[in-house]
Design a protein around this motif. Structure first.
Motif, PDB file in Angstrom:
ATOM      1  N   MET B 341       0.816  -1.211   0.000  1.00  0.00           N
ATOM      2  CA  MET B 341       0.000   0.000   0.000  1.00  0.00           C
ATOM      3  C   MET B 341       0.850   1.261   0.000  1.00  0.00           C
ATOM      4  O   MET B 341       0.602   2.212  -0.746  1.00  0.00           O
ATOM      5  N   VAL B 389      -4.015   4.245   6.564  1.00  0.00           N
ATOM      6  CA  VAL B 389      -3.069   3.117   6.528  1.00  0.00           C
ATOM      7  C   VAL B 389      -2.568   2.797   7.933  1.00  0.00           C
ATOM      8  O   VAL B 389      -2.322   1.630   8.259  1.00  0.00           O
ATOM      9  N   VAL B 392      -5.007   0.124   9.929  1.00  0.00           N
ATOM     10  CA  VAL B 392      -5.203  -1.285   9.569  1.00  0.00           C
ATOM     11  C   VAL B 392      -4.004  -2.097  10.068  1.00  0.00           C
ATOM     12  O   VAL B 392      -2.876  -1.839   9.677  1.00  0.00           O
ATOM     13  N   THR B 400       0.381  -3.455   5.545  1.00  0.00           N
ATOM     14  CA  THR B 400       0.488  -2.621   4.356  1.00  0.00           C
ATOM     15  C   THR B 400       0.434  -3.429   3.071  1.00  0.00           C
ATOM     16  O   THR B 400       0.334  -2.859   2.000  1.00  0.00           O
ATOM     17  N   GLN B 404      -3.596  -7.994   2.472  1.00  0.00           N
ATOM     18  CA  GLN B 404      -4.165  -7.855   3.807  1.00  0.00           C
ATOM     19  C   GLN B 404      -5.373  -6.920   3.809  1.00  0.00           C
ATOM     20  O   GLN B 404      -6.118  -6.867   4.783  1.00  0.00           O
ATOM     21  N   TRP B 405      -5.521  -6.144   2.728  1.00  0.00           N
ATOM     22  CA  TRP B 405      -6.650  -5.223   2.640  1.00  0.00           C
ATOM     23  C   TRP B 405      -7.862  -5.896   1.990  1.00  0.00           C
ATOM     24  O   TRP B 405      -8.928  -5.287   1.906  1.00  0.00           O
ATOM     25  N   LEU B 408     -11.785  -5.885   3.226  1.00  0.00           N
ATOM     26  CA  LEU B 408     -11.921  -4.913   4.305  1.00  0.00           C
ATOM     27  C   LEU B 408     -13.272  -4.193   4.226  1.00  0.00           C
ATOM     28  O   LEU B 408     -13.806  -3.742   5.237  1.00  0.00           O
ATOM     29  N   ALA B 416     -12.963   1.291   4.812  1.00  0.00           N
ATOM     30  CA  ALA B 416     -12.755   0.921   3.413  1.00  0.00           C
ATOM     31  C   ALA B 416     -13.438   1.922   2.494  1.00  0.00           C
ATOM     32  O   ALA B 416     -12.900   2.290   1.447  1.00  0.00           O
ATOM     33  N   MET B 478     -10.895  -4.439  -1.953  1.00  0.00           N
ATOM     34  CA  MET B 478     -11.472  -4.201  -0.637  1.00  0.00           C
ATOM     35  C   MET B 478     -12.924  -4.649  -0.570  1.00  0.00           C
ATOM     36  O   MET B 478     -13.385  -5.146   0.447  1.00  0.00           O
TER      37      MET B 478
END
Lengths: 262, 530
Positions: B341, B389, B392, B400, B404-405, B408, B416, B478
């Motif tokens: 990210m 950022v 999360v 990041t 992993q996002w 969301l 999100a 997301m």
């Protein structure tokens, strides 16, 4: 115009300054490079003095050769004199590219400087003004008037830079003591408690003709005692060999033996 | 010519009200340093935060007063030659930038101060001097040590940034460049987690920044050799007085000075530091850098391009056009391949720098106002984005990686959704500030940039389309994909961080719906004083 003395001084000092600069680039050892730089700095300072900029000349020698060079030497000391940079090129062809750019820049500067025309009248007028300035206010006062007049903002704002540098040095390098420092008594108590080296570490070797911290003591069986020398010396590989001293000991023992037999 | 008697000491004319904003910020930074020295550790965080925010708000009020005191200050008019030797130019663009920097600085500091219930700022290490992973580091955290020095350092950086577009000579610009850079080098290395990465980022930024400063200084020396003066007014006059033709000192000097400034905005090919530093630095610092450094550096570029080297523009503009094209293309294309990210936002910021350069190259008052608008619109969005950022998390550290996002949008729709909205703003979708900003710079470039302006706009539009794909991918990830694992959590931010993110998002929205007030303000503020 240029006096003879000035010309002589220039032609002696000029090559020296260039030599120092070349030494900075080509010296293999960091200390030699630093010394080459110091030579160039001092020569520049003398140039300023010749050009009637006394204050600047003295400052050049004081600040650059004195303070800044000392900091360079401190850094070299901290990093270690022995450490040398790897001369391996990490970026391919970097040396050639930089060579081409340097030639280009040198060509540009030489070309531009070559176009300069010296007009004796203008030069003389400039020299007269300089002399008049120096006579009327003096070199130091002249600079002070610039600093506190025209350039006062730049001068004041630089302080922000210095404070930031000091603050940054503290943040990045100063370790606050979290656990209290152990006193000697506490160290002794701990040695007894852990039953290790209760009598303290063994002292370095003392021999008939030699006595130094880098010579380890000998254990009863003749091996050197590792604990008797500082670990810093061991890490630097600066511990002396003990074979020679043992030979001397044997020699003396044999002489005593022979003396008894006679 | 006979010897001229030296002039008596001439005092600098100072309009204190005009420079009051700068004095307030620097003064507050000094007070912050004293607080570090004398206030007990438990109370430092709160006091530093109060001082920083209060001083920035105060500075904003002072900027409003300073608008009545525009003009050159901190210097004098030389009697014999009637040259105007002033260090600072308090004019529309300078004050506009100062106001924007102060407000974005408040948001940046609020996010930096986020504690998540801990003793000190969550983003900053307890002890910057301890070796990463060492027992001392853990002991420092346990003992409650904090690095509250980040607040005065940030204030120093903001002061330098405010100064950067305000200076009227090359020496002042160099000092401002250093004043804003030095604290950022330090701040980059103080992350609490993944500290080796952070220290590496700091070192890289420092080394490359030092080189770019050296370039700037060398360029300054060459320009001084050309014009015999470091003042922008003299420089501009010297160019118009001499016969046309390529001058080695002028071209090389202008080029080197621009290298120093373009490095700060992260323009290709001087962008190599951006992804690494954006990734390694503590996330709030990254947001602050992305918004404020970019704004300040573009302010300085505007001043140099429109006041100092305006008469010589045909000698350097081709080089900057190439840089702008490269910046847009490299930034847009490389952001496609990113999986992290922070790196994605870093490459996107490179692309945005390219878009702003298009506005700079319009060489018109509309170009100035569009650039001013763009950096403000982008700044508020990017601060909010990096603020999100920081929230999360996975296993305590920031999550990041893009994977992993995933999903969301289902577990945390508000976070999100906000992020998705900001992504739309970066992409330049209508109803966001990003659209208006891009439209403004492109319109200015087409209007007065001539054929090159049109070509630049076409390339810019294509690159925007490429970046839309990047941002859309994040939004799709997301909202329309299943979460990889459910250990990713979103921390509940404090009032300060919530406020900062909300304001950043609201401004992004407001500037997209009713941009006219800020556009008008930027228009009115786009006149440089000489």
């Amino acid at each position: 115009m240029t006096s003879t003395a000035e010309a002589v001084a220039f032609w002696i000092l000029g090559p020296l300054a260039v030599l120092g600069a070349l030494g900075l680039i080509f010296a293999r050892k960091a200390v030699h490079a630093a010394l080459g730089m110091a030579l160039t700095m001092v020569t520049l300072g003398v140039f300023y003095l010749i050009e009637k900029a006394d204050f600047l000349g003295v400052i050049q020698i004081f600040v650059y050769t004195g303070a800044v060079m000392m900091i360079f030497l401190f850094v070299i000391m901290l990093v270690g004199v022995d450490s040398s940079d790897s001369l391996l090129e990490t970026i391919k062809g970097q040396r050639w590219w930089s060579f081409i750019f340097v030639i280009g820049l040198a060509g540009l500067l030489i070309f531009t400087l070559g176009q300069v025309t010296f007009d004796a009248k203008t030069v003389q007028a400039g020299m007269d003004r300089l002399v008049a300035n120096n006579n009327a206010t003096g070199n130091v006062t002249g600079i002070a008037e610039k600093i506190f007049g025209q350039y006062v903002w730049a001068f004041e704002v630089t302080s922000a830079l210095l404070i930031t540098a000091a603050l940054g040095a503290m943040v990045l390098a100063h370790r606050e003591r979290i656990v209290p420092k152990r006193t000697q008594a506490e160290w002794a108590a701990r040695r007894v408690k852990e039953n290790q080296d209760v009598a303290g570490l063994p002292a370095p070797g003392v021999y008939a003709r030699h006595n130094a911290v880098d010579t380890p003591a000998l254990l009863p069986d003749g091996r050197p005692a590792a604990k008797s020398v500082s670990r810093v010396l061991v890490a630097r590989d600066q511990v002396a060999r003990t074979d020679g001293y043992r030979d001397v000991e044997r020699y003396i023992e044999r002489e005593i033996e022979e003396g008894r037999q006679k | 010519m006979t010897a001229v008697a030296p002039a008596a000491f001439q005092q600098a004319n100072i309009d204190y009200l005009a420079v009051l904003p700068l004095l307030i910020v620097f003064g507050a930074a000094l007070v912050g340093v004293l607080v570090e020295a004398f206030v007990p550790r438990e109370r430092r965080h709160t006091i530093q935060l109060t001082i920083s925010v209060a001083s920035l708000v105060l500075a904003f009020v002072a900027i409003l007063f300073a608008t009545k005191h525009q003009g050159l200050t901190f210097g004098y008019t030389d009697g014999a030659t009637s040259r105007r030797l002033f260090a600072l130019a308090i004019d529309g663009p300078a004050l506009f930038m100062q106001g924007a920097l102060v407000l974005m600085g408040v948001l940046g500091i609020l996010i930096m101060a986020e504690r998540f219930g801990g003793v000190g700022s969550d983003a900053f290490t307890a002890s910057g001097a301890s070796t990463p992973g060492s027992p001392i580091e853990a002991a420092s955290a346990r003992a409650g040590l904090i690095t509250s020095e980040v607040f005065p350092l940030t204030l120093f950086a903001i002061g330098g940034m405010m100064l950067f577009p305000t200076v009227n000579d090359l020496i002042g610009m160099f000092i401002a460049l250093e004043v804003l850079s030095l604290p950022l080098y330090i701040l980059s290395g103080l992350a609490r987690r993944r500290r080796l990465l952070s220290q590496e980022a700091s070192l890289k930024y420092f080394l490359l920044g030092a080189f770019s400063s050296a370039f700037f200084l060398f360029g300054t020396a060459l320009l001084y050799g050309y014009a015999g003066s470091v003042y922008f007014g003299d420089l501009s006059k010297a160019v118009s007085d001499t016969s046309l033709g390529l001058n080695g000192l002028l071209v090389a000097g202008a080029f080197l000075v621009f290298v120093g400034l373009l490095f700060k905005v992260g323009a290709v090919p001087f962008h190599a530091w951006t992804p690494d530093v954006y990734q390694g630095a503590p996330t709030p610092v990254t947001g602050f850098m992305a918004a404020c450094t970019k704004a300040a550096a573009f302010g300085a570029i505007l001043r140099l391009a429109y006041v100092g080297l305006d008469t010589a523009s045909w000698q350097w503009q081709n080089a900057v056009i190439i840089v702008a094209v490269l910046t847009m293309i490299v930034g847009a294309v490389l952001s496609v391949t990113q999986t992290d990210m922070k790196r994605l936002l870093a490459y996107s910021s490179i692309a945005h720098a390219g878009f702003v350069l298009v506005g700079v190259l319009a060489f018109d008052q509309r170009g100035v106002s569009s650039v001013l608008f763009y950096v403000v619109a982008y700044g508020f969005s990017i601060i909010a984005a990096f603020g999100l950022v920081t929230l999360v998390r996975q296993d305590g550290g920031e999550a990041t990686h893009l994977s992993q996002w995933a999903g969301l949008g289902k577990s945390h729709p508000v976070i999100a959704g906000t992020m998705a909205f900001l992504m739309l703003a970066f992409a330049g979708i209508p109803l966001t500030s990003g659209f208006v900003a891009k439209f403004a710079v492109f319109a200015a470039a087409i209007g007065t940039g001539g054929a090159t302006g049109t070509v630049l706009v076409v390339i810019g539009a294509v690159c925007s389309a490429i970046t839309v794909f990047v941002y859309a991918r994040v939004i799709v990830l997301m909202f329309f994909s299943e979460p990889a694992d459910d250990t990713v959590e979103v921390l509940v931010p404090s009032v300060g961080t919530t406020f900062a993110i909300a304001i950043g998002t609201l401004i992004t929205f407001a500037l997209g719906v009713v941009p006219s007030s800020l556009l008008d303000l930027a228009d009115r503020a786009s006149q440089f004083v000489r």
